[in-house]
Scaffold this motif. Sequence first.
Motif, PDB file in Angstrom:
ATOM      1  N   GLY A 161       0.805  -1.211   0.000  1.00 22.83           N
ATOM      2  CA  GLY A 161       0.000   0.000   0.000  1.00 22.83           C
ATOM      3  C   GLY A 161       0.841   1.265   0.000  1.00 22.83           C
ATOM      4  N   LEU A 162       0.211   2.360  -0.392  1.00 21.30           N
ATOM      5  CA  LEU A 162       0.891   3.643  -0.541  1.00 21.30           C
ATOM      6  C   LEU A 162       1.454   4.161   0.779  1.00 21.30           C
ATOM      7  N   LEU A 163       0.700   4.049   1.846  1.00 21.30           N
ATOM      8  CA  LEU A 163       1.137   4.572   3.133  1.00 21.30           C
ATOM      9  C   LEU A 163       2.391   3.859   3.618  1.00 21.30           C
ATOM     10  N   GLU A 164       2.438   2.544   3.450  1.00 21.85           N
ATOM     11  CA  GLU A 164       3.612   1.783   3.889  1.00 21.85           C
ATOM     12  C   GLU A 164       4.851   2.165   3.085  1.00 21.85           C
ATOM     13  N   GLU A 165       4.677   2.403   1.788  1.00 23.58           N
ATOM     14  CA  GLU A 165       5.819   2.816   0.960  1.00 23.58           C
ATOM     15  C   GLU A 165       6.385   4.139   1.467  1.00 23.58           C
ATOM     16  N   ARG A 166       5.523   5.084   1.743  1.00 18.19           N
ATOM     17  CA  ARG A 166       5.998   6.384   2.221  1.00 18.19           C
ATOM     18  C   ARG A 166       6.664   6.265   3.591  1.00 18.19           C
ATOM     19  N   ARG A 167       6.098   5.432   4.457  1.00 11.02           N
ATOM     20  CA  ARG A 167       6.671   5.257   5.788  1.00 11.02           C
ATOM     21  C   ARG A 167       8.060   4.639   5.751  1.00 11.02           C
ATOM     22  N   THR A 168       8.323   3.840   4.743  1.00 10.82           N
ATOM     23  CA  THR A 168       9.581   3.089   4.714  1.00 10.82           C
ATOM     24  C   THR A 168      10.630   3.680   3.794  1.00 10.82           C
ATOM     25  N   LEU A 169      10.348   4.830   3.222  1.00 11.37           N
ATOM     26  CA  LEU A 169      11.287   5.418   2.265  1.00 11.37           C
ATOM     27  C   LEU A 169      12.676   5.589   2.872  1.00 11.37           C
ATOM     28  N   GLU A 170      12.756   6.153   4.072  1.00 11.09           N
ATOM     29  CA  GLU A 170      14.067   6.387   4.673  1.00 11.09           C
ATOM     30  C   GLU A 170      14.821   5.085   4.922  1.00 11.09           C
ATOM     31  N   ASN A 171      14.098   4.047   5.328  1.00 12.76           N
ATOM     32  CA  ASN A 171      14.737   2.747   5.544  1.00 12.76           C
ATOM     33  C   ASN A 171      15.325   2.186   4.255  1.00 12.76           C
ATOM     34  N   ARG A 172      14.591   2.352   3.159  1.00 13.97           N
ATOM     35  CA  ARG A 172      15.063   1.809   1.886  1.00 13.97           C
ATOM     36  C   ARG A 172      16.264   2.584   1.373  1.00 13.97           C
ATOM     37  N   LEU A 173      16.305   3.881   1.643  1.00 11.04           N
ATOM     38  CA  LEU A 173      17.473   4.663   1.265  1.00 11.04           C
ATOM     39  C   LEU A 173      18.717   4.159   1.992  1.00 11.04           C
ATOM     40  N   ILE A 174      18.554   3.731   3.228  1.00 12.13           N
ATOM     41  CA  ILE A 174      19.689   3.283   4.036  1.00 12.13           C
ATOM     42  C   ILE A 174      20.014   1.819   3.799  1.00 12.13           C
ATOM     43  N   VAL A 375      12.873  19.865 -25.068  1.00 13.49           N
ATOM     44  CA  VAL A 375      12.446  19.487 -23.713  1.00 13.49           C
ATOM     45  C   VAL A 375      10.919  19.533 -23.617  1.00 13.49           C
ATOM     46  N   LYS A 376      10.347  18.376 -23.316  1.00 17.78           N
ATOM     47  CA  LYS A 376       8.892  18.260 -23.175  1.00 17.78           C
ATOM     48  C   LYS A 376       8.429  18.650 -21.783  1.00 17.78           C
ATOM     49  N   GLU A 377       9.266  18.337 -20.770  1.00 17.24           N
ATOM     50  CA  GLU A 377       8.849  18.561 -19.390  1.00 17.24           C
ATOM     51  C   GLU A 377      10.069  18.670 -18.486  1.00 17.24           C
ATOM     52  N   THR A 378       9.957  19.512 -17.456  1.00 22.73           N
ATOM     53  CA  THR A 378      10.970  19.575 -16.404  1.00 22.73           C
ATOM     54  C   THR A 378      10.299  19.200 -15.083  1.00 22.73           C
ATOM     55  N   VAL A 379      10.965  18.378 -14.290  1.00 23.47           N
ATOM     56  CA  VAL A 379      10.364  17.849 -13.061  1.00 23.47           C
ATOM     57  C   VAL A 379      11.379  17.927 -11.917  1.00 23.47           C
ATOM     58  N   VAL A 380      10.953  18.463 -10.794  1.00 20.07           N
ATOM     59  CA  VAL A 380      11.765  18.459  -9.583  1.00 20.07           C
ATOM     60  C   VAL A 380      11.259  17.327  -8.697  1.00 20.07           C
ATOM     61  N   ILE A 381      12.130  16.374  -8.383  1.00 24.63           N
ATOM     62  CA  ILE A 381      11.748  15.184  -7.625  1.00 24.63           C
ATOM     63  C   ILE A 381      12.121  15.355  -6.159  1.00 24.63           C
ATOM     64  N   THR A 382      11.126  15.266  -5.293  1.00 31.55           N
ATOM     65  CA  THR A 382      11.333  15.361  -3.847  1.00 31.55           C
ATOM     66  C   THR A 382      10.659  14.170  -3.168  1.00 31.55           C
ATOM     67  N   PRO A 383      10.884  13.967  -1.871  1.00 24.91           N
ATOM     68  CA  PRO A 383      10.191  12.882  -1.158  1.00 24.91           C
ATOM     69  C   PRO A 383       8.678  13.046  -1.158  1.00 24.91           C
ATOM     70  N   GLU A 384       8.196  14.240  -1.492  1.00 25.68           N
ATOM     71  CA  GLU A 384       6.763  14.482  -1.489  1.00 25.68           C
ATOM     72  C   GLU A 384       6.083  14.030  -2.773  1.00 25.68           C
ATOM     73  N   ASN A 385       6.839  14.005  -3.896  1.00 21.11           N
ATOM     74  CA  ASN A 385       6.182  13.712  -5.179  1.00 21.11           C
ATOM     75  C   ASN A 385       6.834  12.599  -5.993  1.00 21.11           C
ATOM     76  N   TYR A 386       7.865  11.923  -5.427  1.00 21.93           N
ATOM     77  CA  TYR A 386       8.640  10.965  -6.230  1.00 21.93           C
ATOM     78  C   TYR A 386       7.795   9.838  -6.809  1.00 21.93           C
TER      79      TYR A 386
END
Length: 393
Positions: A161-174, A375-386
């Motif tokens: 689920g989406l909530l679990e993915e967001r909760r675990t982002l920092e763990n996966r980075l590490i 260039v068709k699109e420019t995107v800034v990727i953050t933990p909020e929208n990745y």
Amino acid sequence: MDYIPKNSYFCSTNTNMMIQRALKEVIERQLYHGKAIVLVGARQVGKTTLLNLLANESDRPALMLNCDETEVRNMLENTNVAKLKTLIGTNKLVVIDEAQKVNNIGLTLKLIVDNFKDVQVIATGSSAFELRNRLNEPLTGRKLEYHLYPISSAEIVKTYGLLEERRTLENRLIYGSYPDIIQHPEQARRYLTELTQSYLYKDIFSLGDIRKPELVEKLVQALAFQIGSEVSTNELAKMLQTDSKTIDKYIDLLEKCYVVFRLSGLNRNLRNELKKSKKIYFYDTGVRNAVIQQFAPVSLRGDMGSLWENFFIAERKKRNHYNEHLCNSYFWRTTQQQEIDLVEECDGHMTAFEMKWNPEKKAHFPKSFLEAYPVKETVVITPENYLDALMTP
């Protein structure tokens, strides 16, 4: 003790669920269309688990062959149609695991594809170098190749689920995204230590002429410290007291064994673009952190910008492959230090990505780049929208 934030699925009972691999559906769509399917990927990413699942869910009889077994290898080497007919019997799905260990496996697979029209064969291997060398010429026009990566963000969303993915982002980075890490998080460091010490270099040392195994380990560590930065083989050679040809050879082997991948610089239109430059990223950030023993939590790290960049580019690579989205990927930089982290080119159009771990930090897309390229699109990727860039087909 491993750092595991609270409110994480790493503390959840859901980790025993079977992770739904995106490649399963991709492969199922290609079954019984007259092509051998070749599945490659690093050790421990779940290739055998995926193959077992495909075989168990098949509505046709399946034969599983493990080429770690001497008897199996002997049956597949120097064979002929009559022997294969006896081996395959009434099975319609034939799965050959660790196929690179079989001499003349390309010819064997060619015999199956050409003479058993109602049989689907799937071969897998952890060494792309060995497997492709054995398959390419005999199977020209007769195979489809897929790469299984460590678990993707999209696969976690689909399973937990989406909530679990967001909760675990920092763990996966590490700690990364290998299946054992995700399903047994309490032993993350132990699994990563075993992975890097027992498996990471196994295929590399078995390939070619590796005269200085300790040099490979030092090179991997040096590359781990340089993610997000341009890599100079000459500088690495001086640092490690060797020659640039050896560095190039070992980086090539690291790529073929799915430890790292290269990103080339885009240089077509502007005179001040850097020529022949490249960056090197790890397929898995947990492996990257393990080789330099850096498991500090996100709040204490000084490398979050480069770690975030590595994570997203690897995730985007998974997304494009699993969705069969064909594109060329680059970074862009000029001698004036103007830079774009990731540029994807597809069907004549380009999308430019900048990765920012801090959402409040501004990103800049140079005017010279936007005017020089379609260039068709420019995107800034953050933990909020990745996830927006990883979940869309």
